[in-house]
Design a protein around this motif. Structure first.
Motif: not given
Ligand SMILES: [Zn+2]
Ligand SMILES: [Zn+2]
Length: 183
Positions: A2-7, A24-29
């Motif tokens: 899980n992304c620590p910023v945007c989950q 790399r998170c696909g949502a917040c990069a």
């Molecule tokens: Zn993210």
């Protein structure tokens, strides 16, 4: 994961540098770099690059936010101030030693040749210097506001000149004496 910023759970591979692949998170990069991946890259990367200094812009890292959770092992990560004029911090997991970089932070570090100093950012001496730097930047803002840009520049110049002088105490005494001519 899980992304620590945007989950988001949508992670892909991203090559940050030759031999350094992040997730790399696909949502917040944001980028997740494993501790082992970073050290491996650091060793193959060659000599430490000299920092490209830039005049401090007075920006400080945003004040304490909620700790991020490690995407790998869900431990609360520690936040470290980068300083050196860069207004962001880095998060490291104390358990698995993974490193979280928000979007574009790697590029900002690389721009200044600080990308090969991330391990140093996590040390006590670096953090102590970063705190001093933040205090200086905060005080600078206070003085700027109090004196205005022109007066502040002038008083700084005088102060530097005094600091350089062997007669600093005498000069100061003269400056602050309300009646130096004794009339
Ligand atoms: Zn993210
Ligand atoms: Zn972890």
């Amino acid at each position: 994961m899980n992304c620590p910023v945007c989950q988001s759970e949508n992670f892909g591979a991203a090559e940050l540098d030759a031999g350094l692949v992040a997730r790399r998170c696909g949502a917040c990069a944001g980028n997740w770099v494993s501790g082992r991946g970073y050290w491996h890259w650091l060793q193959s990367h060659g000599e430490n690059l000299p920092e490209r200094r830039e005049p401090a812009n007075g920006s400080a890292a945003p004040a304490d936010r909620q700790p991020k959770l490690c995407p790998e092992c869900h431990t609360a990560m520690f936040r470290y101030t980068v300083g050196h004029g860069l207004g962001f911090g880095l998060d490291q997991c104390p358990a698995c030693k993974g490193i979280w970089l928000d979007a574009d932070e790697w590029e900002a570090l690389k721009e200044r040749n600080l990308h090969d100093d991330i391990h140093a950012v996590f040390t006590a001496p670096w953090q102590a210097e970063a705190s001093r730097e933040e205090r200086r930047a905060r005080l600078e803002q206070i003085y700027l506001k109090r004196f205005g840009a022109d007066d502040y520049a002038e008083v700084r110049r005088v102060r530097d000149w005094l600091d350089m002088s062997a007669r600093k105490q005498e000069l100061l005494a003269y400056l602050t004496d309300p009646d130096p001519w004794g009339v």
